[in-house]
Design a protein around this motif. Structure first.
Motif, short mmCIF file in Angstrom:
data_model
loop_
_atom_site.label_atom_id
_atom_site.label_comp_id
_atom_site.label_asym_id
_atom_site.label_seq_id
_atom_site.Cartn_x
_atom_site.Cartn_y
_atom_site.Cartn_z
N GLU A 425 0.82 -1.21 0.00
CA GLU A 425 0.00 0.00 0.00
C GLU A 425 0.86 1.26 0.00
OE1 GLU A 425 -2.35 -3.39 1.35
OE2 GLU A 425 -0.44 -2.58 2.05
N VAL A 426 1.94 1.25 0.79
CA VAL A 426 2.82 2.42 0.86
C VAL A 426 3.48 2.69 -0.50
CG1 VAL A 426 4.92 3.36 1.89
CG2 VAL A 426 3.24 2.19 3.33
N LEU A 427 3.96 1.63 -1.14
CA LEU A 427 4.63 1.80 -2.43
C LEU A 427 3.64 2.22 -3.52
CD1 LEU A 427 7.11 -1.23 -2.31
CD2 LEU A 427 7.66 1.21 -2.11
N LEU A 428 2.42 1.70 -3.45
CA LEU A 428 1.39 2.14 -4.40
C LEU A 428 1.08 3.62 -4.21
CD1 LEU A 428 -1.12 -0.88 -4.45
CD2 LEU A 428 0.31 -0.08 -6.35
N ALA A 429 1.01 4.03 -2.93
CA ALA A 429 0.74 5.44 -2.66
C ALA A 429 1.89 6.32 -3.16
CB ALA A 429 0.54 5.64 -1.15
N LYS A 430 3.12 5.86 -2.98
CA LYS A 430 4.27 6.61 -3.46
C LYS A 430 4.26 6.71 -4.99
CE LYS A 430 7.60 5.94 0.28
NZ LYS A 430 8.93 5.40 0.65
N ALA A 431 3.88 5.60 -5.63
CA ALA A 431 3.82 5.60 -7.09
C ALA A 431 2.76 6.58 -7.58
CB ALA A 431 3.53 4.19 -7.60
N ALA A 432 1.61 6.57 -6.89
CA ALA A 432 0.54 7.49 -7.26
C ALA A 432 0.97 8.94 -7.03
CB ALA A 432 -0.72 7.18 -6.46
#
Length: 526
Positions: A425-432
């Motif tokens: 979730e953290v990496l997806l948020a960073k990617a977004a």
């Protein structure tokens, strides 16, 4: 059952054979060819340990050990043989009885799910599970360190998959710091993860993670619960089965305090199909197995290896197995003949018994028995009729299993999976966040966007902000105290540390904090 020993059977010379509870943590071996009575011996020993107040863990690899939770009955199959054996052994107090049991299943179908986190498993055992080569294992180790540095929790396989992709994206930077990290190696690990998922391995990783104390429960009558792992389906993935049990032993070793040699074990662990643990094990893993087996006895845990052939157990481990029950072996092949000789040489000599010959002549339910005596010396090997179990031989019905599961002490604790915010979730948020930033840069220009605050914050950054805020508040209280004449006991440094720890605990979840931090620090020792 004696106060300090459990009855195994009656020797050919009329002596009753006992297993000293104070020596049960010195480990043991139950060996013999298929159909010679190993499972029945295991069942009888497990229920005797339970009656002595010792919790037990057993893997039900054939699906027929679940009957240990139910009382035997004169109407059930083989009842006449059990009762006849009891009379032959002079067991005047023989009576059918059940045992307190908890059913477990990695897949959550025949018992409560057992889960751990990817962080708890660690890179060494995961490499074994994924069948990685040395180079790929090194890359996986880098991914773990990279996750630690960034405060990213690796809870399930989705987290690990996301972390590997993040590692590949930063391969150049990581190669400078840790050595060569290549995208092909990362890709190979990701393909192995897909294979593990196809075997159902992804159900093993996640939360709520198993708390070892739930294996150490006794009932209201002081009987130890028998933890039965449904392993018939799990055995289709032998590497997952072996790695899971090794992980469980490692968790017991890490979690339990030192107790030396207690009057009775805190837990007895039966490892069926034990040869799977050692098949194709790399040297580093073999060393870890030997170390865990050697040291876990000081934690009050006894490990009994159950296998068809005693030579399946490496010498380094076999030398630590003081309690031995050897059922019949067949001399059909040269390997079988070597196994018979090797088994005969491990026993303390009995001048009245030709051990090598006896091993091939033993009846079903008969075994050569040698256990550690009270002074720690092995007893002279005796040809022994093994006692019959008091519980049911054979599996429970689906209805019985459901009832037992519903009244277990952990009912509802592990049955529903929890998916908290973690690395994925953290990496997806960073990617977004990165995508949105790129879009803004295109529209407004880099200088304008640089003034915008970050949208994502790691666990450690949150902790740092909490610490800074707490320290500032504490310092202000001290200054105010000096102005008003009232002293303040607040220590800005301690207050900051407490605030940081509290923030981390909130982010990671109380039950996981200890294990996560332990693995963060101890991961280098795996």
């Amino acid at each position: 059952m004696a106060d300090n020993a459990i009855f195994i059977g009656l020797a050919e010379n009329g002596e009753r054979q006992w297993l000293e509870l104070s020596r049960a943590n010195r480990h043991g071996l139950i060996a013999g060819a298929t159909g010679t009575g190993k499972t029945v011996t295991l069942q009888g020993l497990a229920e005797s340990f339970s009656a002595a107040g010792v919790p037990v863990f057993v893997a039900d690899v054939k699906g027929d050990l679940s009957g240990i939770a139910m009382s035997g009955s004169p109407t059930f199959k083989h009842a006449d043989k059990l009762e006849s054996r009891a009379r032959e052994l002079g067991m005047d107090d023989y009576a059918y009885s059940d045992n307190p049991a908890i059913f477990w299943d990695l897949y959550g179908e025949q018992g409560h799910p057992i889960r751990t986190t990817v962080s708890e498993m660690g890179p060494l055992l995961l490499s074994r599970l994924l069948d990685l080569n040395e180079t790929q294992e090194g890359v996986l180790d880098v991914a773990f360190h990279f996750a630690d540095e960034q405060g990213l929790m690796l809870l399930d396989l989705d987290d690990l998959q996301a972390m590997l992709a993040h590692t590949a994206d930063n391969a150049s930077m990581l190669s400078t710091k840790y050595g060569n990290v290549t995208k092909p190696s990362v890709g190979a690990i990701q393909r192995s993860l897909l294979s593990l998922r196809s075997q159902g391995g992804d159900q093993f990783f996640g939360e709520p993670a198993l708390e070892i104390d739930d294996f150490l429960v006794v009932d209201e009558n002081g009987r130890g619960f028998i933890n039965v792992l449904a392993a018939d389906k799990l055995m289709r993935s032998p590497k997952l089965y072996a790695t899971f049990l090794l992980w469980l032993l490692s968790e017991l070793f890490e979690s339990l305090p030192e107790v030396g040699d207690p009057d009775k074990p805190k837990l007895v662990f039966f490892f069926d199909e034990a040869h799977l643990l050692f098949d194709d094990a790399p040297r580093a893993l073999a060393d870890k197995i030997e170390q865990v087996v050697r040291l876990i006895r000081s934690k009050g845990v006894g490990v009994f290896f159950v296998t068809q052939n005693p030579i399946d157990i490496p010498e380094e481990v076999a030398g630590q197995l003081g309690n031995r029950v050897q059922h019949a072996l067949r001399a059909f092949t040269p390997r079988d003949q070597r196994a018979i000789r090797a088994a005969a040489e491990t026993f303390r000599i009995n001048p009245a018994l030709d051990v090598e010959t006896a091993i091939t002549e033993l009846r079903v339910g008969e075994a050569l028995v040698s256990t550690l005596m009270e002074d720690g010396a092995p007893s002279i090997v005796q040809r022994t009729l093994v006692k019959p179990p008091r519980s049911r031989l054979g599996p429970v019905s689906d209805k019985e299993r459901a009832i037992i599961r519903s009244v277990s002490p952990v009912d509802g604790k592990y049955d529903t999976a929890v998916d908290r915010e973690s690395a994925e979730e953290v990496l997806l948020a960073k990617a977004a966040d990165a995508a949105a930033t790129a879009e803004e840069v295109a529209e407004k220009g880099r200088e304008e966007v640089a003034k915008r605050p970050r949208k994502t914050t790691s666990v450690w950054e949150k902790a740092g902000k909490a610490a800074a805020g707490a320290a500032a508040s504490s310092a202000a209280a001290v200054i105010a105290g000096k102005i008003t004449g009232k002293s303040s006991r607040a220590n800005p440094t301690k207050t900051a540390a407490t605030a940081a720890a509290g923030t981390i605990a909130t982010s990671l979840g109380g039950a996981v904090v200890g294990r996560f931090v332990r693995n963060l620090i101890g991961g280098l020792m795996r």
